[in-house]
Write a protein that holds these residues in place. Sequence first.
Motif, PDB file in Angstrom:
ATOM      1  N   ASP A 163       6.849-113.018 -44.680  1.00  0.00           N
ATOM      2  CA  ASP A 163       7.800-113.487 -45.684  1.00  0.00           C
ATOM      3  C   ASP A 163       7.691-112.652 -46.959  1.00  0.00           C
ATOM      4  O   ASP A 163       8.702-112.307 -47.584  1.00  0.00           O
ATOM      5  CB  ASP A 163       7.529-114.959 -45.990  1.00  0.00           C
ATOM      6  CG  ASP A 163       8.568-115.558 -46.916  1.00  0.00           C
ATOM      7  OD1 ASP A 163       9.767-115.541 -46.562  1.00  0.00           O
ATOM      8  OD2 ASP A 163       8.198-116.028 -48.012  1.00  0.00           O
ATOM      9  N   SER A 225       9.372-117.681 -33.428  1.00  0.00           N
ATOM     10  CA  SER A 225       9.914-119.003 -33.754  1.00  0.00           C
ATOM     11  C   SER A 225      10.311-119.833 -32.535  1.00  0.00           C
ATOM     12  O   SER A 225      10.541-121.033 -32.666  1.00  0.00           O
ATOM     13  CB  SER A 225      11.131-118.865 -34.674  1.00  0.00           C
ATOM     14  OG  SER A 225      12.179-118.177 -34.009  1.00  0.00           O
ATOM     15  N   ARG A 241      11.930-118.931 -38.533  1.00  0.00           N
ATOM     16  CA  ARG A 241      13.402-118.857 -38.545  1.00  0.00           C
ATOM     17  C   ARG A 241      13.906-118.589 -39.954  1.00  0.00           C
ATOM     18  O   ARG A 241      14.922-117.897 -40.142  1.00  0.00           O
ATOM     19  CB  ARG A 241      14.002-120.156 -37.990  1.00  0.00           C
ATOM     20  CG  ARG A 241      13.935-120.244 -36.473  1.00  0.00           C
ATOM     21  CD  ARG A 241      14.825-121.355 -35.938  1.00  0.00           C
ATOM     22  NE  ARG A 241      14.309-122.675 -36.285  1.00  0.00           N
ATOM     23  CZ  ARG A 241      13.427-123.349 -35.539  1.00  0.00           C
ATOM     24  NH1 ARG A 241      12.965-122.819 -34.408  1.00  0.00           N
ATOM     25  NH2 ARG A 241      13.011-124.542 -35.898  1.00  0.00           N
ATOM     26  N   ASP A 242      13.206-119.120 -40.946  1.00  0.00           N
ATOM     27  CA  ASP A 242      13.577-118.843 -42.336  1.00  0.00           C
ATOM     28  C   ASP A 242      13.393-117.359 -42.658  1.00  0.00           C
ATOM     29  O   ASP A 242      14.238-116.752 -43.339  1.00  0.00           O
ATOM     30  CB  ASP A 242      12.720-119.696 -43.272  1.00  0.00           C
ATOM     31  CG  ASP A 242      13.075-119.484 -44.730  1.00  0.00           C
ATOM     32  OD1 ASP A 242      14.208-119.804 -45.123  1.00  0.00           O
ATOM     33  OD2 ASP A 242      12.218-118.976 -45.485  1.00  0.00           O
ATOM     34  N   ASP A 245      16.293-115.510 -41.234  1.00  0.00           N
ATOM     35  CA  ASP A 245      17.479-115.610 -42.095  1.00  0.00           C
ATOM     36  C   ASP A 245      17.387-114.638 -43.263  1.00  0.00           C
ATOM     37  O   ASP A 245      18.390-114.014 -43.652  1.00  0.00           O
ATOM     38  CB  ASP A 245      17.631-117.040 -42.615  1.00  0.00           C
ATOM     39  CG  ASP A 245      18.006-118.021 -41.510  1.00  0.00           C
ATOM     40  OD1 ASP A 245      18.515-117.564 -40.466  1.00  0.00           O
ATOM     41  OD2 ASP A 245      17.775-119.234 -41.681  1.00  0.00           O
ATOM     42  N   HIS A 246      16.205-114.502 -43.836  1.00  0.00           N
ATOM     43  CA  HIS A 246      16.033-113.563 -44.948  1.00  0.00           C
ATOM     44  C   HIS A 246      16.275-112.122 -44.494  1.00  0.00           C
ATOM     45  O   HIS A 246      16.898-111.329 -45.214  1.00  0.00           O
ATOM     46  CB  HIS A 246      14.626-113.695 -45.531  1.00  0.00           C
ATOM     47  CG  HIS A 246      14.392-114.980 -46.250  1.00  0.00           C
ATOM     48  ND1 HIS A 246      13.172-115.353 -46.746  1.00  0.00           N
ATOM     49  CD2 HIS A 246      15.240-115.991 -46.567  1.00  0.00           C
ATOM     50  CE1 HIS A 246      13.269-116.530 -47.331  1.00  0.00           C
ATOM     51  NE2 HIS A 246      14.509-116.939 -47.238  1.00  0.00           N
TER      52      HIS A 246
END
Length: 340
Positions: A163, A225, A241-242, A245-246
Amino acid sequence: MQLASAVPSQRAAPAPVPAGVVASSAYVDGRRVADISVDEAGEWARKPGHVVWIGLLEPDRDLLHRVQAQFGLHDLAIEDAEHAHQRPKLEQYGDALFVVARTAQMIGGRIAFGETHIFVGKGYTVSVRHGASTSYAAVRQHWETCPTSLARGEDFILYAILDFIVDNYMPVLESMHDEVEAIEDRVLEKPMARADVERLYMLRRDLLRLRNAIGPLVEVCRRLSNGELPQISAGMGPAFRDVTDHVRTVQEKIDSLREVLAFAFEASLLIGQSQENAIAKRLAGWAAILAVPTAIAGIYGMNFKYMPETELWFGYHAVLVVIASICSVLFWRFRKNGWI
């Protein structure tokens, strides 16, 4: 309760950190209980409820083999981690995961790329950084203030690093966005100079390289994920999954910037062609006007013996009037059509 009481006694005085080791710590329930050496990391990782998080920066072969010996890492994964020229990927070697991600930083107006290799297994996470990359000390410091999240284990540390890598693409894109807007504004004022064209080409090429560098991360995060990997707990699916999306958001921004640069280049070409056409029309118009006196003067400059009109007393004045009249009509028509 016994574990909580044992935590303070496990703290050890920090030892000198060898070259290549940024940090090496052991955690229990999300709290750092000891700064450890690489050579004792395996022993700490095998303790129930403990997680070892090691961060390496461009380690040499000897250091990588010491880490390999502690966690039983696969030879192919160690070889990849030693030579930083890998595509983003996810490999499973026995009970361990090996993840490769590309990093990016803006250095000297160009995108510099690096790599991060991450080993994830039972009780440990090892990150290996090569090339241009922001230090992960900020990740470690941030999540150490949130022990509840960090207590989720080694797969959460993997999520935190990925992330952070994806989030650090955004400053690069923002810097490029400002420059792209400046180029777009200049294009509307005048055609781009050679230096501007070269810069535009370099930006488009860097954006393409960035897109190619992060594109495979979508597949990596998808595999992380969907619950198919035993090293990743089911509860971490939404987190990865976040990240996916990023990554897709970054891809969309890259595509948008590349389109703007393409439009800027096309607009500059059109403006340049329009100005060239205007200059060509202006030159053609004046050439047509000057052709009239040139042609007439050329006719009367020929050395013929019999040219009756040259003997008229008003012939000179008549020729001047004809030249002026034709030139005036041509000037008026060209002016009306916007050629002059």
